[in-house]
Design an enzyme around this catalytic site. Structure first.
Site, PDB file in Angstrom:
ATOM      1  N   ARG A  46       0.848  -1.204   0.000  1.00  0.00           N
ATOM      2  CA  ARG A  46       0.000   0.000   0.000  1.00  0.00           C
ATOM      3  C   ARG A  46       0.879   1.248   0.000  1.00  0.00           C
ATOM      4  NH1 ARG A  46      -1.599   2.124   4.524  1.00  0.00           N
ATOM      5  NH2 ARG A  46      -2.183   0.209   5.573  1.00  0.00           N
ATOM      6  N   TYR A  98     -15.989  15.109 -17.440  1.00  0.00           N
ATOM      7  CA  TYR A  98     -16.321  13.690 -17.455  1.00  0.00           C
ATOM      8  C   TYR A  98     -17.465  13.439 -16.461  1.00  0.00           C
ATOM      9  CZ  TYR A  98     -15.790   8.718 -16.550  1.00  0.00           C
ATOM     10  OH  TYR A  98     -16.010   7.386 -16.386  1.00  0.00           O
ATOM     11  N   ASP A 170      -7.305  17.488 -16.056  1.00  0.00           N
ATOM     12  CA  ASP A 170      -7.517  16.099 -16.444  1.00  0.00           C
ATOM     13  C   ASP A 170      -7.201  16.000 -17.933  1.00  0.00           C
ATOM     14  OD1 ASP A 170      -8.541  13.691 -17.383  1.00  0.00           O
ATOM     15  OD2 ASP A 170     -10.321  13.733 -16.096  1.00  0.00           O
ATOM     16  N   LYS A 195      -7.730   4.793 -20.287  1.00  0.00           N
ATOM     17  CA  LYS A 195      -7.918   5.235 -21.667  1.00  0.00           C
ATOM     18  C   LYS A 195      -6.625   5.005 -22.467  1.00  0.00           C
ATOM     19  CE  LYS A 195     -11.742   6.216 -19.782  1.00  0.00           C
ATOM     20  NZ  LYS A 195     -12.055   7.484 -19.132  1.00  0.00           N
TER      21      LYS A 195
HETATM   22  C1  PLP Z   1     -12.721   7.796 -17.895  1.00  0.00           C
HETATM   23  C2  PLP Z   1     -12.386   9.142 -17.418  1.00  0.00           C
HETATM   24  C3  PLP Z   1     -12.188   9.413 -16.070  1.00  0.00           C
HETATM   25  C4  PLP Z   1     -12.403   8.368 -15.001  1.00  0.00           C
HETATM   26  O1  PLP Z   1     -11.480   7.343 -15.091  1.00  0.00           O
HETATM   27  P1  PLP Z   1     -11.772   5.850 -14.574  1.00  0.00           P
HETATM   28  O2  PLP Z   1     -10.506   5.147 -14.836  1.00  0.00           O
HETATM   29  O3  PLP Z   1     -12.939   5.340 -15.358  1.00  0.00           O
HETATM   30  O4  PLP Z   1     -12.116   5.946 -13.122  1.00  0.00           O
HETATM   31  C5  PLP Z   1     -11.813  10.674 -15.717  1.00  0.00           C
HETATM   32  N1  PLP Z   1     -11.657  11.655 -16.619  1.00  0.00           N
HETATM   33  C6  PLP Z   1     -11.857  11.444 -17.930  1.00  0.00           C
HETATM   34  C7  PLP Z   1     -11.664  12.560 -18.891  1.00  0.00           C
HETATM   35  C8  PLP Z   1     -12.221  10.187 -18.371  1.00  0.00           C
HETATM   36  O5  PLP Z   1     -12.449   9.989 -19.668  1.00  0.00           O
END
Ligand code: PLP
Length: 374
Positions: A46, A98, A170, A195
């Site tokens: 952890r 998102y 992000d 992604k």
């Molecule tokens: C998918 C996504 C998230 C969240 O990510 P997870 O891995 O599904 O928790 C956050 N920001 C954007 C822009 C995303 O496309």
């Protein structure tokens, strides 16, 4: 080293006398100590794990930061950023986020005494006006998803820093290959590793990279205190996926461009939104602050029924939330990924909007599939 070189030339296993070419999966929770009163480099997964450390260092290098942290999901990374704040603090966020981030900001963080104000961060005057002494964080995505608006990172950073607020970007839609927000002054860059970083739809993960050492220490403290880090096997898969990031995105972006041009010229398509088309209002800005337009595009089908038919009848493309994988996918954001956006934060995502995430297929097959459905 240039980006593509760094993706494959790094120490896969620091300190390992066998010099493995791929990073070993240290699938262990604990590490025995040599002395009873002193910890070694690793003691408990952890708190730190060698497989994770290689991925975290690689992400820090790719984003031109100093420290990287990986989490069980993109949402775990976003939640961690909100935990830098205390009761009474406020987040000013761009309104096009998102869906999961909108849900976290709209329905969860209030329980900890935080509040959020949504603004149109393209409008720097209203952004400036929205920031108060309570604002500790300005939070945004660019290109936004699903509307694909381009936000001016350097200008937003200037406004936020004038008020002493941190800026978190992000950057999941771009990946570190196409955009490095830290170099434009942002304090925190985060990714859903689910992604492009992973790229194969087989892991959920999240990443945070920062430059500032004090911020790094706070984020490390939260990652350990909250137990949100990514497990060793998933770190291995992301490390494996990352090696082809440049190749994948080059191919995906080339396909996105061809499909965007095909759709834009098609008489049955009303509106194509792709930052790589000169007709896109953010074309110039995207060109200035990023190394490419990416591989997401949206278009409008004309009606909800038409959108549903196109999604269901374009057989080559699977209907799936998420994006950034090697296979192309199609989705209806209003009905899928953004259905969790609370009504009060409604940015009126048209219900005939289709989002495409282009993969690495042959462009001819993609275009033939759309030609037939349309
Ligand atoms: C998918 C996504 C998230 C969240 O990510 P997870 O891995 O599904 O928790 C956050 N920001 C954007 C822009 C995303 O496309």
């Amino acid at each position: 080293m240039k980006f593509g070189t760094r993706l494959v030339q790094f120490d896969a296993a620091p300190g390992d006398p066998l010099h493995p070419s791929a990073t070993p999966i240290y699938q262990t929770a604990t590490f025995a100590q040599e002395e009873a009163d002193a910890f070694g480099k690793f003691d408990y997964s952890r708190s730190g794990n060698p497989t994770r450390k290689v991925l975290e260092d690689q992400m820090a290098a790719l984003e031109q930061g100093t420290r990287g942290f990986v989490f069980a999901s993109g949402m775990a990374a976003i939640a961690t950023v909100t935990h830098l704040l205390s009761a009474g603090d406020e987040i000013v966020a761009d309104y096009d986020l998102y869906g999961g981030a909108s849900r976290l900001f709209g329905k969860v963080i209030g329980r900890a005494g935080l509040s959020v104000k949504f603004v149109d961060a393209q409008d720097l005057v209203s952004l400036d006006a929205a920031i108060t002494p309570k604002t500790k964080l300005v939070y945004l995505e660019t290109p936004t998803n699903p509307l694909l608006r381009i936000l001016d990172l350097a200008a937003i950073v200037e406004v936020a820093h004038r008020h002493g607020a941190l800026v978190c970007v992000d950057s999941s839609v771009m990946s570190p290959y196409l955009q490095n927000p830290l170099t434009l002054g942002a304090d925190i860059v985060l990714h859903s590793a689910t992604k492009f970083l992973c790229g194969h739809s087989d892991v959920t993960g999240g990443v945070i990279v920062v430059k500032d050492e004090k911020l790094a220490q706070e984020i490390y403290f939260l990652q350990n205190a909250e137990g949100t880090a990514l497990g060793p096997f998933d770190c291995y898969l992301v490390l494996r996926g990352l090696k082809t990031l440049k190749l994948r995105i080059d191919a995906q972006q080339a396909n996105a461009r061809k499909v965007a041009e095909f759709l834009a010229a098609h008489p049955r398509v009303a509106e194509v939104n792709y930052p790589g088309l000169p007709s896109h209002p953010g074309y110039e800005l995207q060109h200035r602050q990023a190394n490419g337009p990416g591989s997401l595009l949206t278009f409008r089908a004309g009606s909800r029924i038409a959108a549903k038919r196109i999604a269901e009848q374009t057989d080559l493309l699977k209907i799936a939330v998420s994006f950034g994988s090697v296979n192309s996918t199609i989705s209806i954001p209003a009905a899928m990924s953004h259905a969790s956006v609370p009504a009060e934060h409604d940015r009126s995502i048209p219900d005939d909007l289709l989002r495409l995430s282009l993969g690495i297929e042959d462009a001819d097959d993609l275009i033939a599939a759309f030609a037939q459905t349309l």
